[in-house]
Scaffold this motif. Structure first.
Motif, mmCIF file in Angstrom:
data_model
loop_
_atom_site.group_PDB
_atom_site.id
_atom_site.type_symbol
_atom_site.label_atom_id
_atom_site.label_comp_id
_atom_site.label_asym_id
_atom_site.label_seq_id
_atom_site.Cartn_x
_atom_site.Cartn_y
_atom_site.Cartn_z
ATOM 1 N N ASP A 55 -1.085 -18.725 6.857
ATOM 2 C CA ASP A 55 -2.492 -18.839 6.498
ATOM 3 C C ASP A 55 -3.279 -17.604 6.935
ATOM 4 O OD1 ASP A 55 -2.069 -21.337 5.410
ATOM 5 O OD2 ASP A 55 -2.555 -22.405 7.265
ATOM 6 N N CYS A 56 -2.692 -16.798 7.818
ATOM 7 C CA CYS A 56 -3.377 -15.578 8.255
ATOM 8 C C CYS A 56 -2.536 -14.328 7.999
ATOM 9 C CB CYS A 56 -3.749 -15.669 9.736
ATOM 10 S SG CYS A 56 -2.399 -16.161 10.817
ATOM 11 N N MET A 57 -1.205 -14.463 8.018
ATOM 12 C CA MET A 57 -0.299 -13.320 7.836
ATOM 13 C C MET A 57 0.042 -13.209 6.345
ATOM 14 S SD MET A 57 3.124 -12.496 10.130
ATOM 15 C CE MET A 57 2.434 -13.123 11.666
ATOM 16 N N LYS A 58 -0.790 -12.471 5.613
ATOM 17 C CA LYS A 58 -0.718 -12.477 4.153
ATOM 18 C C LYS A 58 0.045 -11.304 3.548
ATOM 19 C CE LYS A 58 -3.582 -16.013 3.367
ATOM 20 N NZ LYS A 58 -3.151 -17.238 2.638
ATOM 21 N N PHE A 59 0.338 -10.270 4.328
ATOM 22 C CA PHE A 59 0.832 -9.025 3.735
ATOM 23 C C PHE A 59 2.177 -8.596 4.299
ATOM 24 C CE2 PHE A 59 -3.776 -9.090 3.400
ATOM 25 C CZ PHE A 59 -3.936 -8.938 2.027
ATOM 26 N N VAL A 60 3.055 -9.558 4.543
ATOM 27 C CA VAL A 60 4.427 -9.261 4.962
ATOM 28 C C VAL A 60 5.241 -8.965 3.701
ATOM 29 C CG1 VAL A 60 6.463 -10.095 6.174
ATOM 30 C CG2 VAL A 60 4.185 -10.817 6.922
ATOM 31 N N ASP A 61 5.868 -7.796 3.657
ATOM 32 C CA ASP A 61 6.649 -7.384 2.481
ATOM 33 C C ASP A 61 8.136 -7.583 2.786
ATOM 34 O OD1 ASP A 61 7.861 -6.202 0.319
ATOM 35 O OD2 ASP A 61 6.534 -4.460 0.277
ATOM 36 N N LYS A 62 8.758 -8.552 2.117
ATOM 37 C CA LYS A 62 10.163 -8.880 2.358
ATOM 38 C C LYS A 62 11.101 -8.337 1.284
ATOM 39 C CE LYS A 62 9.330 -13.024 5.104
ATOM 40 N NZ LYS A 62 9.725 -14.431 5.357
ATOM 41 N N ASN A 63 10.582 -7.519 0.412
ATOM 42 C CA ASN A 63 11.402 -6.981 -0.665
ATOM 43 C C ASN A 63 12.284 -5.831 -0.167
ATOM 44 O OD1 ASN A 63 10.273 -8.613 -2.843
ATOM 45 N ND2 ASN A 63 8.403 -7.431 -2.498
ATOM 46 N N PHE A 64 13.392 -5.611 -0.867
ATOM 47 C CA PHE A 64 14.269 -4.470 -0.584
ATOM 48 C C PHE A 64 13.997 -3.395 -1.618
ATOM 49 C CE2 PHE A 64 18.109 -2.037 -1.466
ATOM 50 C CZ PHE A 64 18.375 -1.521 -0.205
ATOM 51 N N TYR A 65 13.857 -2.146 -1.173
ATOM 52 C CA TYR A 65 13.571 -1.032 -2.071
ATOM 53 C C TYR A 65 14.628 0.053 -1.902
ATOM 54 C CZ TYR A 65 8.970 -3.269 -1.965
ATOM 55 O OH TYR A 65 7.944 -4.179 -2.025
ATOM 56 N N ASP A 66 15.215 0.475 -3.017
ATOM 57 C CA ASP A 66 16.190 1.560 -2.968
ATOM 58 C C ASP A 66 15.526 2.868 -2.571
ATOM 59 O OD1 ASP A 66 18.591 0.360 -3.438
ATOM 60 O OD2 ASP A 66 18.498 0.563 -5.608
ATOM 61 N N LEU A 67 14.345 3.107 -3.153
ATOM 62 C CA LEU A 67 13.615 4.351 -2.903
ATOM 63 C C LEU A 67 12.269 4.005 -2.280
ATOM 64 C CD1 LEU A 67 14.412 6.181 -6.269
ATOM 65 C CD2 LEU A 67 15.569 6.480 -4.071
ATOM 66 N N SER A 68 12.250 3.916 -0.981
ATOM 67 C CA SER A 68 11.060 3.414 -0.294
ATOM 68 C C SER A 68 9.872 4.374 -0.365
ATOM 69 C CB SER A 68 11.394 3.120 1.178
ATOM 70 O OG SER A 68 11.825 4.287 1.839
ATOM 71 N N ARG A 69 10.136 5.669 -0.550
ATOM 72 C CA ARG A 69 9.040 6.643 -0.575
ATOM 73 C C ARG A 69 8.562 6.968 -1.990
ATOM 74 N NH1 ARG A 69 5.785 7.597 3.125
ATOM 75 N NH2 ARG A 69 5.449 9.677 2.293
ATOM 76 N N GLU A 70 9.086 6.269 -2.982
ATOM 77 C CA GLU A 70 8.776 6.618 -4.377
ATOM 78 C C GLU A 70 7.282 6.531 -4.669
ATOM 79 O OE1 GLU A 70 10.508 5.650 -8.832
ATOM 80 O OE2 GLU A 70 10.810 4.187 -7.223
ATOM 81 N N ASP A 71 6.659 5.399 -4.344
ATOM 82 C CA ASP A 71 5.237 5.224 -4.648
ATOM 83 C C ASP A 71 4.378 6.246 -3.917
ATOM 84 O OD1 ASP A 71 5.937 3.126 -6.246
ATOM 85 O OD2 ASP A 71 5.305 1.557 -4.842
ATOM 86 N N ALA A 72 4.715 6.491 -2.647
ATOM 87 C CA ALA A 72 3.908 7.407 -1.841
ATOM 88 C C ALA A 72 3.956 8.827 -2.396
ATOM 89 C CB ALA A 72 4.391 7.385 -0.395
ATOM 90 N N GLU A 73 5.157 9.280 -2.805
ATOM 91 C CA GLU A 73 5.279 10.638 -3.321
ATOM 92 C C GLU A 73 4.631 10.780 -4.694
ATOM 93 O OE1 GLU A 73 6.145 13.181 -1.699
ATOM 94 O OE2 GLU A 73 6.907 12.158 0.081
ATOM 95 N N ASN A 74 4.782 9.777 -5.541
ATOM 96 C CA ASN A 74 4.142 9.828 -6.862
ATOM 97 C C ASN A 74 2.615 9.821 -6.713
ATOM 98 O OD1 ASN A 74 6.580 9.893 -8.246
ATOM 99 N ND2 ASN A 74 6.674 7.664 -8.468
ATOM 100 N N LYS A 75 2.135 9.035 -5.758
ATOM 101 C CA LYS A 75 0.688 8.962 -5.504
ATOM 102 C C LYS A 75 0.174 10.305 -5.004
ATOM 103 C CE LYS A 75 -2.758 6.247 -2.952
ATOM 104 N NZ LYS A 75 -2.943 5.130 -1.975
ATOM 105 N N LYS A 76 0.982 10.962 -4.174
ATOM 106 C CA LYS A 76 0.593 12.284 -3.654
ATOM 107 C C LYS A 76 0.417 13.283 -4.806
ATOM 108 C CE LYS A 76 2.753 13.646 0.008
ATOM 109 N NZ LYS A 76 3.814 14.229 0.886
ATOM 110 N N ASP A 77 1.318 13.205 -5.773
ATOM 111 C CA ASP A 77 1.209 14.114 -6.915
ATOM 112 C C ASP A 77 -0.047 13.868 -7.737
ATOM 113 O OD1 ASP A 77 3.323 15.738 -6.520
ATOM 114 O OD2 ASP A 77 4.579 14.938 -8.093
ATOM 115 N N ARG A 78 -0.426 12.604 -7.871
ATOM 116 C CA ARG A 78 -1.630 12.282 -8.658
ATOM 117 C C ARG A 78 -2.886 12.853 -8.009
ATOM 118 N NH1 ARG A 78 1.203 7.315 -9.438
ATOM 119 N NH2 ARG A 78 0.037 6.274 -7.775
ATOM 120 N N LYS A 79 -2.813 13.077 -6.703
ATOM 121 C CA LYS A 79 -3.976 13.620 -5.998
ATOM 122 C C LYS A 79 -4.026 15.149 -6.048
ATOM 123 C CE LYS A 79 -4.571 9.878 -2.657
ATOM 124 N NZ LYS A 79 -4.586 9.512 -1.216
ATOM 125 N N LEU A 80 -2.870 15.782 -6.363
ATOM 126 C CA LEU A 80 -2.821 17.250 -6.379
ATOM 127 C C LEU A 80 -3.560 17.837 -7.584
ATOM 128 C CD1 LEU A 80 0.905 17.820 -5.322
ATOM 129 C CD2 LEU A 80 -1.150 18.021 -3.913
#
Length: 391
Positions: free
Chosen positions: A366-391
């Protein structure tokens, strides 16, 4: 490559340096051979820049091979604190049996005295800071003596191969929900704790959960932190994880953490990605196993404190984490996020599962809403793509 002060100039220094060079050479060899394999497995996306793709693959490869980095690996560290906190940190550092820690204490004190000399006058006074450090040092010495005299000598078994991280919940508040509700209502009434408790005894489970939900509110992201009533109950976990995961979790600011010394006796983790790459797996495992004999030689000469330097990150270390529910919410949500290394993400996911299934505290959802239990092959994919969108 700097040798620890205890080892520098000793007959074991050449052996130490040779193994460090061997570890980093093996690390580089595996990394260079693994990178093109990963590029073939994870081809570049149509809208993905060369920079982002290269960074994503590099991060994946480094995550896999990082277990070969030795505990002696140097890293950058920043410390921000007030004068009182720095004073206590230095007192504890001067109580250490590790010569390198003493060296850094000297350098830190020298720099701080350029800025806040008045706050640190007692640190190296014989009847103040030095006496305090000796007090801490004496306790450590006495406790080591107690362990040696009262506990049976530990049998060191051969290290376990291909083991996994382990997390166990060993203590929690059985009446956790009632304690939280009691603390929530105290802030909003004029009644005593005793009177509030009597009222809570008449509440249904649904009514209690409704109070908790309203108190936690509509959290839009993990930065919306629940209130202090969640600090009323706590959890104690015992963790046996690879040293790399420990180092990631150790730096967390909101928890109480105690750990044992790093050694080969708890076994090591082989990255699952190397299971289908027998040549690289053999290189990786042979490099780990070689540390065991060197550890024993340095341990015999200089003791367990110094011998830790040669142990790679893949070896497991045992530690305990104590935190209240408010801390656990922040800790588990933050350290389970996608961009983290799966080794420590799994520790946090296991913690959440134990709170729900072992402590039977399903109300935490009821309070812990943002626990991510998924497995990701490429954990940095979103962060790096997002970085490019800001460049």
């Amino acid at each position: 490559m700097l040798s620890p002060p205890e080892i520098a100039g000793s007959p074991l220094e050449s052996l130490y340096k040779e193994y460090m060079d061997f570890l980093f050479d093996t690390y580089t060899e595996i990394l260079e051979e693994l990178t093109p394999i990963l590029k073939k497995k994870y081809p570049q996306g149509e809208k993905q820049t060369d920079r982002a793709w290269e960074a994503i693959i590099r991060a994946k490869a480094c995550d896999i091979v990082r277990g070969l980095l030795p505990a002696s690996t140097r890293s950058n560290l920043g410390v921000y604190a007030n004068g009182q906190a720095f004073e206590y940190m230095l007192v504890k550092m001067y109580a250490s049996d590790n010569a390198e820690v003493i060296q850094y204490a000297d350098m830190i004190l020298h720099e701080l005295r350029k800025i806040i000399p008045a706050f640190l006058t007692r640190v190296d006074l014989e009847n103040r800071g030095k006496l305090w450090s000796q007090y801490i040092k004496d306790i450590h010495s006495d406790m080591n003596g107690v362990v040696k005299s009262l506990l049976k000598k530990e049998t060191v078994a051969l290290p376990i191969r291909h083991t996994q991280n382990e997390v166990n919940l060993i203590a929690w508040d059985k009446d956790g929900l009632d304690k939280i509700i009691q603390s929530i209502l105290f802030e909003y009434t004029f009644e005593s704790e005793k009177d509030i408790q009597k009222r809570i005894e008449t509440f249904t489970e649904e009514e209690k959960r409704d109070i908790l939900k309203k108190y936690c509110g509509n959290r839009q992201n993990r930065r919306h932190k629940p209130g202090r009533a969640l600090e009323t109950i706590s959890y104690k976990f015992e963790v046996l994880s690879d040293y790399g995961a420990f180092r990631d979790l150790q730096r967390h600011r909101m928890l109480t953490l105690e750990w044992q010394k790093l050694s080969p006796r708890n076994g090591y983790i082989i990255p699952i990605e190397l299971e289908d790459l027998p040549r690289l797996k053999k290189l990786y495992e042979n490099a780990l196993i070689k540390s065991e004999g060197i550890y024993e030689k340095i341990n015999d000469a200089f003791g367990e404190e110094v011998a830790q330097y040669v142990i790679p990150f893949a070896y497991r270390v045992r530690y305990e984490i104590c935190m209240n529910l408010r801390e656990a919410t922040h800790f588990i949500e933050l350290r389970s996020q996608k961009q983290g290394h799966y080794s420590y993400r799994k520790v946090c996911i296991d913690m959440h599962d134990l709170i729900i299934n072992k402590a039977k505290h399903d109300f935490v959802d009821d309070c812990m809403k943002f626990v991510d239990k998924n497995f990701y092959d490429l954990s940095r994919e979103d962060a790096e793509n997002k970085k490019d969108r800001k460049l």
